[in-house]
Each structure stands twice: as C-alpha cells, then as structure tokens.
Design a protein around this motif. Structure first.
Motif, mmCIF file in Angstrom:
data_model
loop_
_atom_site.group_PDB
_atom_site.id
_atom_site.type_symbol
_atom_site.label_atom_id
_atom_site.label_comp_id
_atom_site.label_asym_id
_atom_site.label_seq_id
_atom_site.Cartn_x
_atom_site.Cartn_y
_atom_site.Cartn_z
ATOM 1 N N VAL A 2 -30.748 -36.179 -137.028
ATOM 2 C CA VAL A 2 -30.229 -35.685 -138.309
ATOM 3 C C VAL A 2 -30.560 -36.665 -139.432
ATOM 4 N N ARG A 3 -30.431 -37.959 -139.160
ATOM 5 C CA ARG A 3 -30.708 -38.932 -140.219
ATOM 6 C C ARG A 3 -32.170 -38.893 -140.645
ATOM 7 N N GLN A 4 -33.077 -38.705 -139.708
ATOM 8 C CA GLN A 4 -34.491 -38.635 -140.071
ATOM 9 C C GLN A 4 -34.767 -37.473 -141.014
ATOM 10 N N ILE A 5 -33.981 -36.417 -140.889
ATOM 11 C CA ILE A 5 -34.149 -35.277 -141.793
ATOM 12 C C ILE A 5 -33.543 -35.584 -143.166
ATOM 13 N N ASP B 61 -36.873 -24.179 -138.503
ATOM 14 C CA ASP B 61 -37.595 -24.248 -137.236
ATOM 15 C C ASP B 61 -38.661 -25.331 -137.232
ATOM 16 N N GLU B 62 -38.818 -26.025 -138.360
ATOM 17 C CA GLU B 62 -39.793 -27.109 -138.452
ATOM 18 C C GLU B 62 -39.101 -28.471 -138.538
ATOM 19 N N GLY B 63 -37.925 -28.553 -137.979
ATOM 20 C CA GLY B 63 -37.226 -29.835 -137.948
ATOM 21 C C GLY B 63 -36.322 -30.076 -139.128
ATOM 22 N N ASN B 64 -35.904 -29.025 -139.821
ATOM 23 C CA ASN B 64 -34.979 -29.190 -140.929
ATOM 24 C C ASN B 64 -33.550 -28.906 -140.480
ATOM 25 N N LEU B 65 -32.618 -28.974 -141.418
ATOM 26 C CA LEU B 65 -31.211 -28.775 -141.090
ATOM 27 C C LEU B 65 -30.852 -27.298 -141.053
ATOM 28 N N GLY B 66 -29.966 -26.946 -140.117
ATOM 29 C CA GLY B 66 -29.349 -25.641 -140.178
ATOM 30 C C GLY B 66 -28.349 -25.600 -141.317
#
Length: 411
Positions: free
Chosen positions: A110-113, A234-239
């Motif tokens: 989550v932090r990387q996002i 779906d590309e590694g972002n937050l819901g």
C-alpha cells in the motif's frame, strides 16, 4: 516493578496528564534510571485486555523498535496506545485497514502506491499554490482588530488546504475534513462531548466521502493524485475502500499533527522572543525541523512484540505492548545538546517527530516541513509583532500533544 522514581499508578497515557503538560521530567528520570519501564494498567482501561505496556524512552531504543517490524508489530494491537475504555475489540481490529496499523508485506504494497502522491515532484508542484494560500491565511488573520484564536484562524487552515490541494478535495469541503478529524481524535476531551459512536460516524462519513471521490475518478479520470492512486486498480492501484482509509489517515496524520506543530511552534517563538527575532532576520531552513522536535505532536505510538525478545535490558514477552515515546526520545541528551532549549539553528537534528525510521516513517514529512516553513515565513512578513494573549488551552488526549486554543493579537 514500576520505576521507584514514579508515583504509584503513574501512566504516561493518562489523558488528564497530557491535558496539562508533557511529562518531560518523568521521561528524563526514566531515561537515566530505567529507560525501558513496565507501566501497569487495569485490564480494559486502554481498550486492551492486558496488564499494561513497556514505556520506551531512549532515542536509540525507539529507533530500534521502529526499524524492526518483524519483532514489533503495528498490526496486532494497532499503533494507538490507548483507546476509550468502552471500545469493543472489533472496533480496534477494524483500524488495521489503515496504513498506520499495517505490517509488511501488506504495508509495503500500500505504501508503494500512496507514496506516488508524495514524490519531490508532487510536493514541488504544490509549493507556489501553498505559498499563496499561506499568505492569504495570514492576511485574513491580521485583519482582526482584537485577539483571535491562532489555532482556528491560522494553524489549522494551511494543513487542511494542503490536503485539499493534494487529493483534489474542493476547498469548500475543507471544513468537513476539519470537523471529521476533530471528532475522530477528541474522544478523551469532555469539552467536545464526543462519544465513541460519534467518532465512528465521523470516520464512516469521511471514508464514504473519499470512496465517492475514488469512484468518480474511475469514471472520469483527472490530472490529480486521486486518479493516480485509483484509476487503474488492476494495475497495482488502490481500491476505493483502500483510498477511503488512506484519506482517513491523511485527515489525522496530515492535518492534526501539522496543525499542532504550527501552534506549538508559534507559542515557542512568542515565549522565546530571541528566537523569533532571529527567525524574522535570517529565516533559517533548520527552523521547521526544530519546531517539529519541540512540538512532537504525537507523544507516542505503540507496537506489539511478535516473539519473546530483549530491549534495554528487559525481557519483552510475545504479545506485550511497547510504547514508543517520541517526546522523550526528542529530549534525549545522548543525542541532542541542550535538548530543553528551543534552538531554530539546531543542526544536525535527528529528531523522531516524524517517527523512528523504518517502514512507518512519516510519508508526508516533506509536505509538513514545507507547510511549516511557508506559514512562518508568511507570519514573519505580515504579523511580525504578534503577541500572546493567554496560555494555550490543551487537548485532553492519551497520545496527542494538542492545543485547542491559542489566543494572540496582531499589533
């Protein structure tokens, strides 16, 4: 055994204590005599069914715990060291969805996002807009013909407006953020008459507001941080739900803490006039960091031991809660020369006001330092002769070094 230098029953998380003062003399005594000390609590008093916590008071030990998440978990009991005694365990566990209360590897993901929103480029892009906002805030406050509250008129405004700029919240909605965040952290202060239920409702409203923002950006992407964080889940972002909890954390970590740093900083300047004169003349770049060290808006967070281990010569058992007292670490004479002096030229200044390092080091440090620098430059330009009109009224809290009101006058 409690440290014999402390009165029986002394508890660093007692909200009545922080309502009146930060216990710096007691911290100094523990650092000298027993730097890792067991503090007993009746079961349930802090929301936890245990017998107390270990108070960690030395700078080196706070850093060690902070940088070893495999030994000391934020997830097991969250990072909040004391809740309302009436809180249910499921309400504590629900807070594990907030970044502050995660452990690696989920915390890492989550932090990387979310750190995409806090890159040097992202912060630089905000600087000129925030500079203009800082000057507008101070000019508005200067228009008062008599005393006014520095907290509501100055200190709270730039952090709120910065969050609004960062994530695209309309400026007209910033008062909602202020109200929601106040209600979430003020459950220990009877003046606000905030029940646990009201706090939960405020958190729910804030999360729903943010989730609606996320849903809107997924439908209609824009050039803002919300789109960057959520538009391609779906590309590694937050819901949308993850974004909601992220904004909840920002509302407290990015608003309450910076507001209190600014308020304590102004009080420090006005009670150390030689430092205010120095600041007005030279505007040293080191001032913001010293203000954060001096204020230490978060007195303490906690971790929970994941296994039997040793810290500061004490045997820590698996499941023990460990309190990290940043206010104590930031006055540790082994690290700081004259730690009880407010010195805006202090350099180096390895304070722990943004955390003790490790995975939970403050994500928004650069933004907070920028806000503090901008607002005090604006005050020095427009209200250089600001005067105190009374003592600060402190927040009753178990872990926040908060000020509710600071009356001042612009001369």
């Amino acid at each position: 055994m409690p440290c014999p230098a402390l009165p029986d029953g002394f508890d660093f998380t007692d909200p009545d204590l922080l309502h009146h003062r930060v216990p710096l003399p007691e911290f100094a005594e523990l650092r000298r005599v027993e730097p890792v000390t067991w503090i007993a609590q009746p079961a349930g008093l802090a929301g936890f069914q245990d017998e107390g916590y270990w108070a960690v008071t030395r700078h080196a030990d706070v850093k060690y715990v902070s940088t070893h998440p495999e030994l000391y978990s934020s997830y097991l009991n969250t990072a909040i060291i004391r809740f309302n005694e009436h809180i249910e365990r499921d309400a504590i566990d629900a807070q594990r969805l907030i970044l502050l209360n995660m452990d690696p590897p989920e915390h890492t993901r989550v932090r990387q996002i979310v750190q995409r929103g806090f890159t040097p480029r992202a912060i630089r892009a905000l600087e000129e807009r925030l500079r203009a906002r800082a000057h507008a805030i101070v000019e508005s406050a200067r228009a008062h013909s008599g005393p006014f509250d520095f907290v509501t008129e100055v200190a709270c405004e730039l952090p709120l407006q910065a969050i609004a700029e960062l994530i695209g919240v309309p400026q007209d909605d910033r008062a909602k953020l202020f109200d929601w965040s106040n209600k979430m952290i003020a459950y220990d202060d009877p003046e606000y008459a905030i029940t646990e239920e009201v706090g939960k409702e405020s958190a729910t409203e804030l999360i729903a507001y943010a989730m609606n923002m996320a849903a809107d950006r997924k439908q209609c992407p824009a050039h803002d941080i919300v789109t960057t964080l959520v538009a391609a889940e779906d590309e590694g972002n937050l819901g949308s739900d993850e974004f909601g909890f992220f904004v909840l954390m920002l509302a407290v970590a990015g608003n309450e803490t910076t507001r209190n740093a600014i308020t304590h900083g102004m009080h420090a300047f006005l009670t150390h006039p030689e430092q205010w004169d120095l600041y007005k003349r030279e505007r040293p770049s080191t001032a913001a960091e010293e203000i954060v060290r001096w204020a230490t808006p978060v007195v303490s967070f906690q971790r929970t031991a994941t296994q039997d281990t040793e810290l500061g010569g004490k045997q820590i058992r698996k499941g023990d809660r460990v309190g990290l007292f940043y206010s104590s670490a930031n006055h540790d004479p082994e690290v700081f020369d004259t730690p009880d002096a407010f010195d805006i030229t202090r350099d180096p200044n390895p304070h722990l006001g943004f955390g003790g390092g490790g995975p939970h080091f403050c994500l928004g440090k650069s933004l907070a330092v920028l806000e503090i620098d901008l607002i005090f430059n604006a005050i020095a330009d427009a209200m250089p002769e600001l005067r105190l009109e009374g003592d600060p009224r402190r927040l009753r809290s178990a872990w926040i070094n908060g000020v509710k009101e600071l009356r001042v006058r612009a001369e």
